[in-house]
Design a protein around this motif. Structure first.
Motif, PDB file in Angstrom:
ATOM      1  N   UNK A 259       0.819  -1.206   0.000  1.00  0.00           N
ATOM      2  CA  UNK A 259       0.000   0.000   0.000  1.00  0.00           C
ATOM      3  C   UNK A 259       0.858   1.264   0.000  1.00  0.00           C
ATOM      4  N   UNK A 260       1.952   1.253   0.750  1.00  0.00           N
ATOM      5  CA  UNK A 260       2.835   2.420   0.786  1.00  0.00           C
ATOM      6  C   UNK A 260       3.445   2.690  -0.588  1.00  0.00           C
ATOM      7  N   UNK A 261       3.722   1.626  -1.330  1.00  0.00           N
ATOM      8  CA  UNK A 261       4.279   1.794  -2.676  1.00  0.00           C
ATOM      9  C   UNK A 261       3.296   2.487  -3.609  1.00  0.00           C
ATOM     10  N   UNK A 262       2.006   2.354  -3.332  1.00  0.00           N
ATOM     11  CA  UNK A 262       0.988   2.939  -4.198  1.00  0.00           C
ATOM     12  C   UNK A 262       0.511   4.306  -3.715  1.00  0.00           C
ATOM     13  N   UNK A 263       0.938   4.706  -2.527  1.00  0.00           N
ATOM     14  CA  UNK A 263       0.498   5.989  -1.963  1.00  0.00           C
ATOM     15  C   UNK A 263       1.138   7.147  -2.722  1.00  0.00           C
ATOM     16  N   UNK A 264       0.311   8.009  -3.321  1.00  0.00           N
ATOM     17  CA  UNK A 264       0.848   9.153  -4.065  1.00  0.00           C
ATOM     18  C   UNK A 264       0.691  10.462  -3.312  1.00  0.00           C
ATOM     19  N   UNK A 265      -0.145  10.505  -2.272  1.00  0.00           N
ATOM     20  CA  UNK A 265      -0.260  11.735  -1.513  1.00  0.00           C
ATOM     21  C   UNK A 265      -1.549  11.832  -0.718  1.00  0.00           C
ATOM     22  N   UNK A 266      -1.747  13.030  -0.131  1.00  0.00           N
ATOM     23  CA  UNK A 266      -2.873  13.269   0.769  1.00  0.00           C
ATOM     24  C   UNK A 266      -3.719  14.436   0.247  1.00  0.00           C
ATOM     25  N   UNK A 267      -5.011  14.369   0.523  1.00  0.00           N
ATOM     26  CA  UNK A 267      -5.909  15.479   0.223  1.00  0.00           C
ATOM     27  C   UNK A 267      -6.633  15.869   1.504  1.00  0.00           C
ATOM     28  N   UNK A 268      -6.998  17.137   1.600  1.00  0.00           N
ATOM     29  CA  UNK A 268      -7.679  17.618   2.811  1.00  0.00           C
ATOM     30  C   UNK A 268      -9.177  17.698   2.554  1.00  0.00           C
ATOM     31  N   UNK A 269      -9.930  16.810   3.191  1.00  0.00           N
ATOM     32  CA  UNK A 269     -11.388  16.780   3.055  1.00  0.00           C
ATOM     33  C   UNK A 269     -12.004  16.383   4.389  1.00  0.00           C
ATOM     34  N   UNK A 270     -13.291  16.661   4.518  1.00  0.00           N
ATOM     35  CA  UNK A 270     -14.058  16.183   5.662  1.00  0.00           C
ATOM     36  C   UNK A 270     -14.727  14.877   5.242  1.00  0.00           C
ATOM     37  N   UNK A 271     -14.244  13.737   5.733  1.00  0.00           N
ATOM     38  CA  UNK A 271     -14.762  12.447   5.267  1.00  0.00           C
ATOM     39  C   UNK A 271     -16.262  12.266   5.450  1.00  0.00           C
ATOM     40  N   UNK A 272     -16.829  12.885   6.466  1.00  0.00           N
ATOM     41  CA  UNK A 272     -18.253  12.664   6.764  1.00  0.00           C
ATOM     42  C   UNK A 272     -19.180  13.415   5.827  1.00  0.00           C
ATOM     43  N   UNK A 273     -18.678  14.483   5.175  1.00  0.00           N
ATOM     44  CA  UNK A 273     -19.576  15.327   4.391  1.00  0.00           C
ATOM     45  C   UNK A 273     -19.136  15.511   2.940  1.00  0.00           C
ATOM     46  N   UNK A 274     -18.049  14.889   2.528  1.00  0.00           N
ATOM     47  CA  UNK A 274     -17.548  15.113   1.177  1.00  0.00           C
ATOM     48  C   UNK A 274     -18.493  14.497   0.141  1.00  0.00           C
ATOM     49  N   UNK A 275     -18.733  15.228  -0.953  1.00  0.00           N
ATOM     50  CA  UNK A 275     -19.537  14.732  -2.061  1.00  0.00           C
ATOM     51  C   UNK A 275     -18.613  14.162  -3.135  1.00  0.00           C
TER      52      UNK A 275
END
Length: 405
Positions: A259-275
């Protein structure tokens, strides 16, 4: 709009006979949408094509069909509702044959309009291969969601609440949830003539923070385990993690190596309300950021490999290597255009009207579009350059080669 599979199947069954098909790939990034700049770009492409199509001597009914294609495309693009949820679009039209297919894309290499005897689908296939399947893990304090994204959109696969991730109220409240900490917090109120009031938190604060830490790692471990199971089932190519937590990157301590090999980065979102639309936009922004970083790396590689005979810089040199099947990566500045010619039967792109065989060559407004199409046919990776610092390093076109000559 029909599904991607249905659209592709229709286009693959297209038999041109005497008629032609109009192929449009149009960029719809934020800067292209500003004041509907994309519509002006389309009209400019149509104007250029009309000037050159006149010279090809198309039959009256063929020419009428192409003009009708242009009209239908403009009507479709003039309606903003038709362009939601994508950053690029491909439209294929043959009015005489009753074909009008639209494919929404996360990006296109660049805006181009080509009139041909067959639908030009290679760019869609290439983008699909580059994008692959993206796993998107969203996680906050106790909520975990997992999506799979591909060329057709995003699908939610997993959504659960970690049942034990419930936090006691703050340590200084002395809540009963903090088992074993009751009565350990002592408040000492010295005389007014003494020092300022002091609050001795004792073990309550320590246990509270340890509970938070334990809770975090338990949730990260649970999310990582669920993610591993999703990967076993779906085998996604890339991984994006989204959260509004400041400590989210600590999840890497729990991720399996695969999984770490496939990780390209992070995004900032609210998981409970994201569309879904917002999620796709965030992921696309991250992909663009990574693409710009790759641009710089490819230019450094170009400069290094030129000295080893494994790269060339210059349009005519690139064409020579393309004819020889020796191009591995084609580097195309986003704003580079050049008139040229195409052989009528073999469809070879040329800088001069001299085909290597006896066939006739016709003039095209931008031979770079034809070069891109030939490169895709040869399974070459096409990389469009957008950064000014990278475009300045390329003289027209450049390429990385498969082998040294």
């Amino acid at each position: 709009m029909r599904s991607l599979k249905e659209a592709i199947e229709t286009l693959l069954s297209f038999k041109p006979d005497d008629y032609m098909i109009t192929n449009l790939y149009l960029r719809l990034d934020a800067e292209d949408r500003e004041n509907r700049k994309y519509l002006r770009s389309f009209k400019d492409l149509v104007k250029m094509q009309k000037e050159y199509l006149d010279k090809r001597g198309l039959k009256g009914e063929v020419w009428k069909s192409v003009e009708e294609d242009f009209k239908k495309m403009e009507e479709f693009l003039s309606e903003p509702e038709n362009l939601k949820g994508c950053r690029g679009i491909a439209i294929f039209s043959s009015s005489a044959r009753g074909i009008f297919e639209v494919v929404k894309l996360p990006y296109v290499y660049r805006s181009r309009l080509i009139i041909s005897h067959n639908p030009l689908l290679r760019e869609i296939a290439s983008i699909d291969e580059e994008l692959g399947r993206i796993g998107v893990l969203l996680i906050d304090r106790k909520h975990v969601r997992f999506f799979l994204m591909d060329l057709e959109g995003a699908t939610e696969v997993l959504d659960f609440m970690e049942p034990i991730a419930t936090r006691a109220h703050k340590f200084h409240s002395g809540g009963g949830m903090l088992k074993g900490a009751e009565g350990t917090m002592k408040f000492s109120m010295p005389q007014r003539v003494g020092g300022p009031n002091m609050v001795q938190h004792a073990f309550g604060e320590y246990r509270f923070h340890m509970r938070i830490k334990e809770e975090k790692h338990r949730l990260f471990k649970l999310a990582s385990d669920a993610l591993m199971e999703a990967w076993k089932e779906s085998k996604f190519d890339k991984l994006v993690i989204g959260s509004d937590r400041e400590d989210i990157e600590e999840i890497e301590n729990h991720l399996h190596t695969y999984l770490k090999e496939r990780l390209i980065g992070y995004i900032r979102v609210n998981p409970s309300h994201v569309e879904e639309l917002e999620l796709k936009e965030k992921v696309f922004d991250l992909l663009i950021q990574k693409s710009r970083e790759e641009e710089k790396a490819l230019i450094r590689e170009l400069e290094e490999l030129q000295g080893k005979g494994l790269a060339v810089n210059g349009t005519s040199k690139v064409l020579e290597q393309l004819y020889a099947g020796n191009v591995r990566v084609l580097l195309v500045p986003e704003d580079f255009h050049k008139p040229g010619y195409v052989c009528e039967n073999s469809h070879l792109p040329l800088l001069t009207p001299n085909c290597p065989t006896d066939e006739k060559a016709y003039e095209v407004p931008d031979v770079v579009e034809e070069i891109i199409e030939m490169a895709l046919e040869e399974r070459v990776r096409v990389k469009v350059l957008f950064l000014e610092e990278t475009k300045k390093k390329v003289d027209g076109l450049a390429c990385l080669m498969r082998f040294a000559l």
